[in-house]
Design a protein around this motif. Sequence first.
Motif, mmCIF file in Angstrom:
data_model
loop_
_atom_site.group_PDB
_atom_site.id
_atom_site.type_symbol
_atom_site.label_atom_id
_atom_site.label_comp_id
_atom_site.label_asym_id
_atom_site.label_seq_id
_atom_site.Cartn_x
_atom_site.Cartn_y
_atom_site.Cartn_z
ATOM 1 N N ARG A 55 45.973 34.255 45.819
ATOM 2 C CA ARG A 55 45.976 34.997 47.162
ATOM 3 C C ARG A 55 44.590 35.658 47.343
ATOM 4 O O ARG A 55 44.334 36.107 48.624
ATOM 5 C CB ARG A 55 47.266 35.846 47.082
ATOM 6 N N ASN A 56 44.144 36.256 46.393
ATOM 7 C CA ASN A 56 42.933 37.288 46.326
ATOM 8 C C ASN A 56 41.833 36.850 45.054
ATOM 9 O O ASN A 56 42.431 36.571 44.074
ATOM 10 C CB ASN A 56 43.275 38.657 46.264
ATOM 11 N N LYS A 57 40.580 37.238 45.455
ATOM 12 C CA LYS A 57 39.704 36.869 44.207
ATOM 13 C C LYS A 57 38.564 38.060 44.405
ATOM 14 O O LYS A 57 38.132 38.287 45.165
ATOM 15 C CB LYS A 57 39.131 35.495 44.520
ATOM 16 N N GLY A 58 38.296 38.465 43.043
ATOM 17 C CA GLY A 58 37.421 39.473 42.949
ATOM 18 C C GLY A 58 35.919 38.769 42.738
ATOM 19 O O GLY A 58 35.784 37.683 43.019
ATOM 20 N N ASN A 59 35.049 39.532 42.631
ATOM 21 C CA ASN A 59 33.607 39.198 42.335
ATOM 22 C C ASN A 59 33.234 38.669 41.093
ATOM 23 O O ASN A 59 32.287 39.307 40.459
ATOM 24 C CB ASN A 59 32.520 40.321 42.969
ATOM 25 N N PHE A 60 33.797 37.602 40.497
ATOM 26 C CA PHE A 60 33.471 37.168 39.119
ATOM 27 C C PHE A 60 32.996 35.671 39.214
ATOM 28 O O PHE A 60 33.394 35.013 40.234
ATOM 29 C CB PHE A 60 34.518 37.069 38.232
ATOM 30 N N PRO A 61 32.242 35.257 38.331
ATOM 31 C CA PRO A 61 31.728 33.694 38.416
ATOM 32 C C PRO A 61 32.756 32.711 38.213
ATOM 33 O O PRO A 61 33.897 33.170 37.809
ATOM 34 C CB PRO A 61 30.475 33.674 37.342
ATOM 35 N N GLY A 62 32.333 31.661 38.624
ATOM 36 C CA GLY A 62 33.689 30.548 38.569
ATOM 37 C C GLY A 62 34.088 30.228 37.115
ATOM 38 O O GLY A 62 34.906 29.407 37.167
ATOM 39 N N ARG A 63 33.416 30.615 36.163
ATOM 40 C CA ARG A 63 33.740 30.517 34.622
ATOM 41 C C ARG A 63 35.253 31.151 34.589
ATOM 42 O O ARG A 63 36.031 30.768 33.560
ATOM 43 C CB ARG A 63 32.825 31.172 33.727
ATOM 44 N N PHE A 64 35.518 32.122 35.304
ATOM 45 C CA PHE A 64 36.763 32.617 35.071
ATOM 46 C C PHE A 64 37.576 32.021 36.278
ATOM 47 O O PHE A 64 37.661 32.028 37.656
ATOM 48 C CB PHE A 64 36.543 34.093 35.584
ATOM 49 N N SER A 65 38.756 31.594 35.855
ATOM 50 C CA SER A 65 39.745 30.963 36.630
ATOM 51 C C SER A 65 41.233 31.390 36.258
ATOM 52 O O SER A 65 41.452 31.868 35.076
ATOM 53 C CB SER A 65 39.552 29.213 36.541
ATOM 54 N N GLY A 66 42.297 30.762 36.842
ATOM 55 C CA GLY A 66 43.642 31.025 36.545
ATOM 56 C C GLY A 66 44.447 30.113 37.263
ATOM 57 O O GLY A 66 44.102 29.193 38.128
ATOM 58 N N ARG A 67 45.631 30.371 36.832
ATOM 59 C CA ARG A 67 46.801 29.534 37.598
ATOM 60 C C ARG A 67 48.175 30.350 37.529
ATOM 61 O O ARG A 67 48.114 31.079 36.493
ATOM 62 C CB ARG A 67 46.924 28.127 37.093
ATOM 63 N N GLN A 68 49.044 29.961 38.286
ATOM 64 C CA GLN A 68 50.454 30.646 38.232
ATOM 65 C C GLN A 68 51.541 29.289 38.058
ATOM 66 O O GLN A 68 51.336 28.396 39.026
ATOM 67 C CB GLN A 68 51.014 31.433 39.353
ATOM 68 N N PHE A 69 52.396 29.567 37.369
ATOM 69 C CA PHE A 69 53.595 28.283 37.267
ATOM 70 C C PHE A 69 54.779 28.813 37.975
ATOM 71 O O PHE A 69 54.733 29.971 38.604
ATOM 72 C CB PHE A 69 54.009 28.447 35.809
ATOM 73 N N SER A 70 55.523 27.739 38.394
ATOM 74 C CA SER A 70 56.767 28.235 39.304
ATOM 75 C C SER A 70 57.662 29.141 38.593
ATOM 76 O O SER A 70 58.348 29.811 39.558
ATOM 77 C CB SER A 70 57.551 26.556 39.378
ATOM 78 N N ASN A 71 57.675 29.769 37.588
ATOM 79 C CA ASN A 71 58.248 30.636 36.878
ATOM 80 C C ASN A 71 57.725 32.033 37.193
ATOM 81 O O ASN A 71 58.105 33.157 36.355
ATOM 82 C CB ASN A 71 58.846 30.434 35.551
ATOM 83 N N SER A 72 56.542 32.167 37.746
ATOM 84 C CA SER A 72 55.707 33.198 38.075
ATOM 85 C C SER A 72 54.678 33.565 36.690
ATOM 86 O O SER A 72 53.906 34.380 36.931
ATOM 87 C CB SER A 72 56.390 34.243 38.424
ATOM 88 N N ARG A 73 54.945 32.942 35.655
ATOM 89 C CA ARG A 73 54.168 33.062 34.451
ATOM 90 C C ARG A 73 52.665 32.646 34.934
ATOM 91 O O ARG A 73 52.531 31.763 35.687
ATOM 92 C CB ARG A 73 54.474 32.547 33.212
ATOM 93 N N SER A 74 51.514 33.392 34.245
ATOM 94 C CA SER A 74 50.217 33.003 34.689
ATOM 95 C C SER A 74 49.454 33.052 33.540
ATOM 96 O O SER A 74 49.627 33.451 32.438
ATOM 97 C CB SER A 74 49.842 34.097 35.618
ATOM 98 N N GLU A 75 48.464 32.286 33.735
ATOM 99 C CA GLU A 75 47.456 31.985 32.798
ATOM 100 C C GLU A 75 45.997 32.378 33.306
ATOM 101 O O GLU A 75 45.737 32.038 34.360
ATOM 102 C CB GLU A 75 47.321 30.653 32.194
ATOM 103 N N MET A 76 45.162 32.699 32.601
ATOM 104 C CA MET A 76 43.630 32.893 32.957
ATOM 105 C C MET A 76 42.836 32.338 32.070
ATOM 106 O O MET A 76 43.194 32.299 30.661
ATOM 107 C CB MET A 76 43.248 34.103 33.204
ATOM 108 N N ASN A 77 41.832 31.530 32.240
ATOM 109 C CA ASN A 77 40.731 30.741 31.403
ATOM 110 C C ASN A 77 39.484 31.285 31.633
ATOM 111 O O ASN A 77 38.955 31.606 33.012
ATOM 112 C CB ASN A 77 41.057 29.200 31.822
ATOM 113 N N VAL A 78 38.802 31.505 30.655
ATOM 114 C CA VAL A 78 37.402 31.720 30.626
ATOM 115 C C VAL A 78 36.584 30.727 29.976
ATOM 116 O O VAL A 78 36.921 30.486 28.898
ATOM 117 C CB VAL A 78 36.965 32.982 30.065
ATOM 118 N N SER A 79 35.612 29.919 30.849
ATOM 119 C CA SER A 79 34.992 28.713 29.831
ATOM 120 C C SER A 79 33.413 29.392 29.825
ATOM 121 O O SER A 79 33.065 30.322 30.114
ATOM 122 C CB SER A 79 34.848 27.692 31.010
ATOM 123 N N THR A 80 32.988 28.580 28.799
ATOM 124 C CA THR A 80 31.581 28.833 28.279
ATOM 125 C C THR A 80 31.387 30.501 27.987
ATOM 126 O O THR A 80 30.862 31.315 28.717
ATOM 127 C CB THR A 80 30.652 28.461 29.357
#
Lengths: 113, 112
Positions: A55-80
């Motif tokens: 719904r909203n995104k801050g000012n971080f590079p695309g290496r930072f990503s996330g997702r949310q599951f149907s049970n509202s649990r969330s994960e964030m991923n940082v690559s490289t």
Amino acid sequence: KAGVTQTPRYLIKTRGQQVTLSCSPISGHRSVSWYQQTPGQGLQFLFEYFSETQRNKGNFPGRFSGRQFSNSRSEMNVSTLELGDSALYLCASSLGARGETQYFGPGTRLLVL
Amino acid sequence: TQLLEQSPQFLSIQEGENLTVYCNSSSVFSSLQWYRQEPGEGPVLLVTVVTGGEVKKLKRLTFQFGDARKDSSLHITAAQPGDTGLYLCAGASWGGADGLTFGKGTHLIIQP
């Protein structure tokens, strides 16, 4: 009611690796926000998920990503991973209305070597 | 970009003294939240103020939201060593976009 939980609590990685952090919100909360906290910059907003959509995104590079599951649990991923990614990563949940009070988890302390 | 200036950055006082922490911005917020954070832990919500001019009291802590909704203060009366911690103010923008905007925090130490 159980609070926000985050796993793992501590993590050590090396430059170039990727990492996935997990957050379970308070039961009934549908919004999950992620923040990065460092001594120099303080708490900075990464992104917010609501109903499995970013719904909203801050000012971080695309290496930072996330997702949310149907049970509202969330994960964030940082690559490289970079040394500067060493920080406390905080997850916060709320019921879902915009601007609502957010409740924070204990955070995941990430150290990048 | 919304900014919240928090002052003082560091404060060390004796037990029993009073103190005030300030949070100022040129931006208007729909609400403002105060958190306290212990080392290695996440911020714990103390209070949310939503109405301009609002004053809320939580035992020895008094929170005020400015009339123009641009500033806030936290006053602690008769500080105790258990009040030691990092105090953070955070503003919510209208519509909730951009998440919460946090001040850099006030590191408070209450010496016995």
